[in-house]
Enzyme design. Structure first.
Site, mmCIF file in Angstrom:
data_model
loop_
_atom_site.group_PDB
_atom_site.id
_atom_site.type_symbol
_atom_site.label_atom_id
_atom_site.label_comp_id
_atom_site.label_asym_id
_atom_site.label_seq_id
_atom_site.Cartn_x
_atom_site.Cartn_y
_atom_site.Cartn_z
ATOM 1 N N ARG A 1 102.874 41.754 39.917
ATOM 2 C CA ARG A 1 101.462 41.405 40.078
ATOM 3 C C ARG A 1 101.044 40.576 38.862
ATOM 4 O O ARG A 1 101.427 40.891 37.725
ATOM 5 C CB ARG A 1 100.568 42.642 40.171
ATOM 6 C CG ARG A 1 100.605 43.345 41.516
ATOM 7 C CD ARG A 1 99.965 42.539 42.657
ATOM 8 N NE ARG A 1 100.006 43.248 43.927
ATOM 9 C CZ ARG A 1 100.963 43.136 44.846
ATOM 10 N NH1 ARG A 1 101.996 42.329 44.654
ATOM 11 N NH2 ARG A 1 100.887 43.820 45.974
ATOM 12 N N GLU B 1 95.468 34.299 41.226
ATOM 13 C CA GLU B 1 96.075 33.628 42.388
ATOM 14 C C GLU B 1 95.193 33.638 43.629
ATOM 15 O O GLU B 1 95.401 32.840 44.546
ATOM 16 C CB GLU B 1 97.432 34.250 42.722
ATOM 17 C CG GLU B 1 97.348 35.670 43.292
ATOM 18 C CD GLU B 1 98.722 36.262 43.607
ATOM 19 O OE1 GLU B 1 99.614 36.216 42.751
ATOM 20 O OE2 GLU B 1 98.884 36.785 44.729
ATOM 21 N N HIS C 1 103.627 33.485 45.494
ATOM 22 C CA HIS C 1 103.706 34.839 46.070
ATOM 23 C C HIS C 1 104.524 34.841 47.376
ATOM 24 O O HIS C 1 104.042 35.263 48.425
ATOM 25 C CB HIS C 1 102.308 35.426 46.299
ATOM 26 C CG HIS C 1 102.295 36.918 46.155
ATOM 27 N ND1 HIS C 1 101.323 37.592 45.459
ATOM 28 C CD2 HIS C 1 103.155 37.872 46.606
ATOM 29 C CE1 HIS C 1 101.585 38.892 45.492
ATOM 30 N NE2 HIS C 1 102.692 39.085 46.180
#
Ligand code: NAD
Length: 336
Positions: A234, A263, A295
């Site tokens: 993360r 993000e 991601h």
């Protein structure tokens, strides 16, 4: 159950529709993220189904609870984006997909390591322009190098297995020691020792209040100069401004990111016609020794199928009043 499915792309719709074929829930797909502005789309839906960048703060939860939502079905393992206490107070249940393909994420972390080390991204472009020079492409053998793994849960242990196959020495830091890691010869040490002794550090722990910015200006001083840092976990684990300074000074020699702390306004969208307003991200992508993916570590067919099947099964469990193994309990912050 009538389910509002947020943050959906064509691939999500396909896998969820296939998984739902026998269960027959009424899935309504929305492309936008769930935010305070889009929360009214969930009006009249008993369940909302969300992904990692949907915003489930208290105000959004309050809005959707007031229009009938009782269940939040996460299509993710991580639940750091959900205010679990607010959900519990509103009488909402939260379910998640604790494991869908730890291999997918571990393999992507290894992909980032190989790309940064052997500079495939630069070699690919050079060869396409008939530039066969090797200058600037020098790497190092992974065999015999030391890899530090922060978080040795489901993904961390897969990552350890792969790196052991390369012949690396493995160090780990975790609040619990994983017997599977001990069995393969992983040595558990404290975080400063891991950072100081590793050629490569890979983060595989969840984002919690304790782990937020665990890589910061202080802990960056512990790194072996020139080390490689990989984050597929993360974005909030890393203080990005501090890591930019460490890249400029050479303390960090390579940085591979699949996640970024801001993000939410960037990833999963095609912004190629727009000016990126985030100057920190803008600076990051100027470094030759930084590789960022948006991601995508989870993004394999196997993982999408597992996510869809577990999500539908969680919704069915709650709908039919059965106990659901993937319920997230606020007090413990874990599934029971
Ligand atoms: P897991 O729960 O199986 O393992 C997490 C490990 O981290 C556990 O062993 C736990 O004890 C340890 N841990 C917790 N807090 C820690 C701390 N402060 N310091 C050190 N270790 C700590 O989780 P997992 O399935 O291996 O997933 C790890 C993380 O990967 C998830 O939390 C999620 O954020 C991330 N993830 C990313 C993607 C992606 O596509 N990039 C996909 C799935 C998961």
């Amino acid at each position: 159950m009538k389910v509002a499915v947020f943050s959906t792309k064509a691939y999500d719709r396909q896998f969820l529709t296939d998984a739902n074929a026998e269960s027959g829930h009424e899935l309504v797909f929305f492309e936008p993220r769930l935010t305070p502005d889009t929360a009214t789309l969930a009006s009249g839906f008993e369940a909302v189904c969300v992904f990692i960048n949907d915003e489930l703060h208290a105000d959004t939860l309050q809005t959707i609870a007031s229009t009938g939502t009782k269940l939040i079905a996460l299509r993710s393992a991580g639940f750091n984006h959900v205010d679990l206490h607010a959900a519990a107070k509103l009488g909402m249940k939260v379910v998640r997909v604790p494991s869908y393909s730890p291999q997918a994420v571990a393999e992507h972390a290894v992909g980032l390591i190989l790309t940064l080390n052997r500079k495939y991204h630069r070699a690919f472009n050079r060869v396409r322009e008939s530039n066969f020079s090797l200058n600037g492409l020098l790497g190092f053998d992974l065999y015999g190098s030391t890899v530090g793994i922060v978080g040795t849960g489901k993904i961390g242990v897969c990552f350890a297995q792969i790196m052991k196959g390369f012949g690396c020495n493995l160090l780990a830091y975790d609040i619990y020691q994983n017997p599977a890691c001990l069995d393969m010869g992983v040595k558990y040490v404290e975080l400063p020792e891991l950072l100081g002794d590793s050629d490569i550090v890979s983060l595989h722990c969840p984002l919690t209040p304790e782990s937020h910015h665990m890589i910061n200006s202080e802990s960056l001083k512990d790194f072996n100069p020139g080390a490689m840092l990989i984050n597929t976990s993360r974005g909030g684990l890393i203080d990005t401004k501090a890591v930019i300074k460490a890249l400029k000074s050479g303390r960090i020699g390579h940085l591979g990111l699949d996640v970024y702390e801001l993000e939410g306004s960037l990833f999963f969208e095609d912004l190629s016609d727009q000016v990126i307003q985030d100057d920190i991200f803008g600076r990051l992508i100027t470094f030759p020794n930084v590789v960022i993916t948006g991601h995508q570590a989870f993004f394999t067919r196997n993982a999408l199928q597992n996510i869809a099947e577990a999500t539908i099964s969680n919704i069915t469990d709650i709908d039919s009043g059965h106990s659901c193994p993937n319920l997230v309990i606020a007090e413990q912050g874990i599934a029971v």
